[in-house]
Write a protein that holds these residues in place. Sequence first.
Motif, PDB file in Angstrom:
ATOM      1  N   ARG A   1     -25.425 -14.021  37.843  1.00 42.80           N
ATOM      2  CA  ARG A   1     -26.669 -13.319  38.175  1.00 42.80           C
ATOM      3  C   ARG A   1     -27.745 -13.551  37.117  1.00 42.80           C
ATOM      4  N   ILE A   2     -27.335 -13.651  35.862  1.00 42.37           N
ATOM      5  CA  ILE A   2     -28.328 -13.856  34.800  1.00 42.37           C
ATOM      6  C   ILE A   2     -28.994 -15.221  34.925  1.00 42.37           C
ATOM      7  N   TRP A   3     -28.172 -16.257  35.075  1.00 43.74           N
ATOM      8  CA  TRP A   3     -28.686 -17.632  35.177  1.00 43.74           C
ATOM      9  C   TRP A   3     -27.556 -18.500  35.722  1.00 43.74           C
ATOM     10  N   PRO A   4     -27.624 -18.941  36.965  1.00 44.81           N
ATOM     11  CA  PRO A   4     -26.463 -19.511  37.653  1.00 44.81           C
ATOM     12  C   PRO A   4     -26.189 -20.983  37.358  1.00 44.81           C
ATOM     13  N   HIS A   5     -26.041 -21.307  36.071  1.00 42.40           N
ATOM     14  CA  HIS A   5     -25.791 -22.701  35.695  1.00 42.40           C
ATOM     15  C   HIS A   5     -24.748 -22.722  34.592  1.00 42.40           C
ATOM     16  N   ARG A   6     -23.483 -22.891  34.995  1.00 41.87           N
ATOM     17  CA  ARG A   6     -22.393 -22.738  34.053  1.00 41.87           C
ATOM     18  C   ARG A   6     -22.245 -23.912  33.104  1.00 41.87           C
ATOM     19  N   GLN A   7     -22.992 -25.008  33.298  1.00 43.85           N
ATOM     20  CA  GLN A   7     -22.910 -26.091  32.323  1.00 43.85           C
ATOM     21  C   GLN A   7     -23.412 -25.638  30.952  1.00 43.85           C
ATOM     22  N   LEU A   8     -24.167 -24.536  30.919  1.00 44.87           N
ATOM     23  CA  LEU A   8     -24.603 -23.975  29.644  1.00 44.87           C
ATOM     24  C   LEU A   8     -23.431 -23.478  28.805  1.00 44.87           C
ATOM     25  N   ASP A   9     -22.318 -23.169  29.452  1.00 46.16           N
ATOM     26  CA  ASP A   9     -21.184 -22.609  28.734  1.00 46.16           C
ATOM     27  C   ASP A   9     -20.449 -23.644  27.891  1.00 46.16           C
ATOM     28  N   SER A  10     -20.632 -24.934  28.182  1.00 44.18           N
ATOM     29  CA  SER A  10     -19.874 -25.956  27.470  1.00 44.18           C
ATOM     30  C   SER A  10     -20.736 -27.055  26.844  1.00 44.18           C
ATOM     31  N   ALA A  11     -21.990 -27.160  27.242  1.00 43.39           N
ATOM     32  CA  ALA A  11     -22.848 -28.235  26.731  1.00 43.39           C
ATOM     33  C   ALA A  11     -23.486 -27.840  25.395  1.00 43.39           C
ATOM     34  N   PRO A  12     -23.803 -28.813  24.541  1.00 41.24           N
ATOM     35  CA  PRO A  12     -24.588 -28.496  23.344  1.00 41.24           C
ATOM     36  C   PRO A  12     -25.923 -27.866  23.739  1.00 41.24           C
TER      37      PRO A  12
ATOM     38  N   ARG B   1     -29.254 -10.232  17.999  1.00 40.43           N
ATOM     39  CA  ARG B   1     -28.130 -11.146  18.271  1.00 40.43           C
ATOM     40  C   ARG B   1     -28.596 -12.370  19.042  1.00 40.43           C
ATOM     41  N   GLU B   2     -29.613 -12.225  19.885  1.00 39.18           N
ATOM     42  CA  GLU B   2     -30.144 -13.372  20.612  1.00 39.18           C
ATOM     43  C   GLU B   2     -30.905 -14.311  19.681  1.00 39.18           C
ATOM     44  N   ARG B   3     -31.574 -13.751  18.691  1.00 43.82           N
ATOM     45  CA  ARG B   3     -32.257 -14.596  17.709  1.00 43.82           C
ATOM     46  C   ARG B   3     -31.248 -15.428  16.923  1.00 43.82           C
ATOM     47  N   ASP B   4     -30.098 -14.818  16.596  1.00 44.67           N
ATOM     48  CA  ASP B   4     -29.064 -15.568  15.885  1.00 44.67           C
ATOM     49  C   ASP B   4     -28.570 -16.750  16.714  1.00 44.67           C
ATOM     50  N   VAL B   5     -28.362 -16.518  18.008  1.00 46.52           N
ATOM     51  CA  VAL B   5     -27.904 -17.586  18.885  1.00 46.52           C
ATOM     52  C   VAL B   5     -28.968 -18.670  19.008  1.00 46.52           C
ATOM     53  N   LEU B   6     -30.221 -18.272  19.193  1.00 46.93           N
ATOM     54  CA  LEU B   6     -31.298 -19.236  19.342  1.00 46.93           C
ATOM     55  C   LEU B   6     -31.452 -20.099  18.087  1.00 46.93           C
ATOM     56  N   ARG B   7     -31.246 -19.499  16.933  1.00 45.78           N
ATOM     57  CA  ARG B   7     -31.381 -20.241  15.671  1.00 45.78           C
ATOM     58  C   ARG B   7     -30.366 -21.387  15.601  1.00 45.78           C
ATOM     59  N   LEU B   8     -29.180 -21.196  16.180  1.00 46.32           N
ATOM     60  CA  LEU B   8     -28.143 -22.216  16.120  1.00 46.32           C
ATOM     61  C   LEU B   8     -28.175 -23.174  17.301  1.00 46.32           C
ATOM     62  N   ALA B   9     -29.084 -22.961  18.249  1.00 47.52           N
ATOM     63  CA  ALA B   9     -29.206 -23.855  19.407  1.00 47.52           C
ATOM     64  C   ALA B   9     -30.034 -25.071  18.996  1.00 47.52           C
TER      65      ALA B   9
ATOM     66  N   GLY C   1     -29.080 -28.379  19.460  1.00 47.09           N
ATOM     67  CA  GLY C   1     -28.708 -29.602  20.149  1.00 47.09           C
ATOM     68  C   GLY C   1     -27.349 -30.139  19.774  1.00 47.09           C
ATOM     69  N   THR C   2     -26.675 -29.516  18.820  1.00 41.03           N
ATOM     70  CA  THR C   2     -25.345 -29.969  18.409  1.00 41.03           C
ATOM     71  C   THR C   2     -24.267 -28.928  18.646  1.00 41.03           C
TER      72      THR C   2
ATOM     73  N   VAL D   1     -33.960 -21.746  26.038  1.00 37.95           N
ATOM     74  CA  VAL D   1     -32.886 -22.717  25.860  1.00 37.95           C
ATOM     75  C   VAL D   1     -32.876 -23.622  27.079  1.00 37.95           C
ATOM     76  N   GLU D   2     -32.755 -24.931  26.829  1.00 32.72           N
ATOM     77  CA  GLU D   2     -32.761 -25.884  27.931  1.00 32.72           C
ATOM     78  C   GLU D   2     -31.510 -25.738  28.790  1.00 32.72           C
ATOM     79  N   THR D   3     -31.686 -25.881  30.101  1.00 34.25           N
ATOM     80  CA  THR D   3     -30.554 -25.934  31.017  1.00 34.25           C
ATOM     81  C   THR D   3     -30.163 -27.388  31.185  1.00 34.25           C
ATOM     82  N   PRO D   4     -28.974 -27.776  30.719  1.00 30.76           N
ATOM     83  CA  PRO D   4     -28.588 -29.194  30.786  1.00 30.76           C
ATOM     84  C   PRO D   4     -28.516 -29.688  32.226  1.00 30.76           C
ATOM     85  N   THR D   5     -28.771 -30.964  32.400  1.00 27.57           N
ATOM     86  CA  THR D   5     -28.634 -31.586  33.711  1.00 27.57           C
ATOM     87  C   THR D   5     -27.158 -31.730  34.036  1.00 27.57           C
ATOM     88  N   PRO D   6     -26.713 -31.263  35.201  1.00 28.70           N
ATOM     89  CA  PRO D   6     -25.295 -31.373  35.536  1.00 28.70           C
ATOM     90  C   PRO D   6     -24.880 -32.824  35.725  1.00 28.70           C
TER      91      PRO D   6
END
Length: 322
Positions: free
Chosen positions: A201-212, A232-240, A242-243, A273-278
Motif C-alpha cells: 500500500r505504501i509503494w507497490p514496487h518490491r524491487q526496492l527491498d533488494s536493489a541498491p 529514522r527516515e533521514r538516517d536511511v536516506l543518508r545511506l541511500a 547507490g551502493t 529514493v529512486e524506484t529501480p527498473t524491474p
Amino acid sequence: MAPIPPPPRRGAPRHAASRSDRAPAGTAHTATPRPADPVGTAPPAPGPTPGTPVPDAPALDRLLWDLAAERASGALVSPAGALYLLDGQVAHAESPAAPGLGILLVRAGRLDAHAWRHALDVSGPDRSVAHHLLSAAQLTRGELELGHLATLLDAAYCVRAAGDLACRFHAGARHWLGPVRSVPVPVLHSELRRRARLLHRIWPHRQLDSAPLRRTHRATATASAPARLRPRERDVLRLADGTHTAVDIAAALARQTYRTLVDVRRLAAAGLVETPTPAPGTPQPPLPPRPGAAPAPPHRRPPEAPDTATLRRIRDALEARL
C-alpha cells in the motif's frame, strides 16, 4: 547435539518429500513439500501474480503448515534463514537479512555487549541463553518477550519474502536462546501477510527491498526535504548512496529490517529514493501518482523505540489462544 549442517546452495536441486518419509530425529533431509492439497487449515497456495506484495512461497507455506499439523520440533533451514519449531509452533527465527536479538538489545541500551557475549558463552551450548538473562536479572520477562517477538517476526518475514527456496528440515534441532514464547503458524502467517500488504500500500514496487538504493535529484537538490522527514527516515536516506540495499542499511543502523523496508517505501513514495527498473519480463504495477503533500512530520516516538504497539497486539493474540 550435533551442529546443523550448512544450508543447501541456492542452486541445489529440490526433492519432493511426503510427511511419511521425513527423517527421524537427529537427521536432516532436503525437502520441498509435495504439491498436494494443504494439510489441515492451511490456506491455498496461488501462483505469483503481477503486483502481489511479496513473492509467493506456496511450497514453504505448505511445508510449514504440514509441520504444524504434525506438532513437529526442529529447524526448517533455507538459504534465506531458519525457522525453529517447537511442538508445531514457531519458537525462533533467524535470517542473514535481519539483525539478531543481541544486536537490537545492545543498540537500544537494554543490555551491555559484554553481558550478551557472556550469556552466549555460558549458556549458548546448553541452549538456555534466555533463562540466563532472566535469572541474572539482566532483562525483565516482558523485555525479553517483546525483543524476541520482534526479531522472530523480522527474520520470518525475510525468510518468506525470499520466496520458495530449497530447504532442509532438521528434526529435533533446538535454538541456542531456549524457550521464550512460541507463535502459532496461523498467527505468524497472518502477520507476515499483513506486513506485506502494508508495504504494497505504501509503494507497490518490491524491487526496492533488494536493489541498491539511491537518492533522487529532488532529495539532493532540495535542502528542505530531509528536514521534513522522521529522524529514522533521514538516517536511511543518508545511506541511500547507490551502493547500499535496505538490508545493508538495516544492518548498519542496527534496526529491524522490516521497519527499514517501510522507511524505504515511504521515501520512494515521497520521491526521495529512486524506484529501480524491474528486470525485463517482470510484471509490475504502474507507478501511482506521487503524493503532493510533504512527508509526514516527525513522529513523537523516539527513533530507536521498538514498535511495541504491534508487538503487544500480537502477544495479546498469543495469550488469548493459550
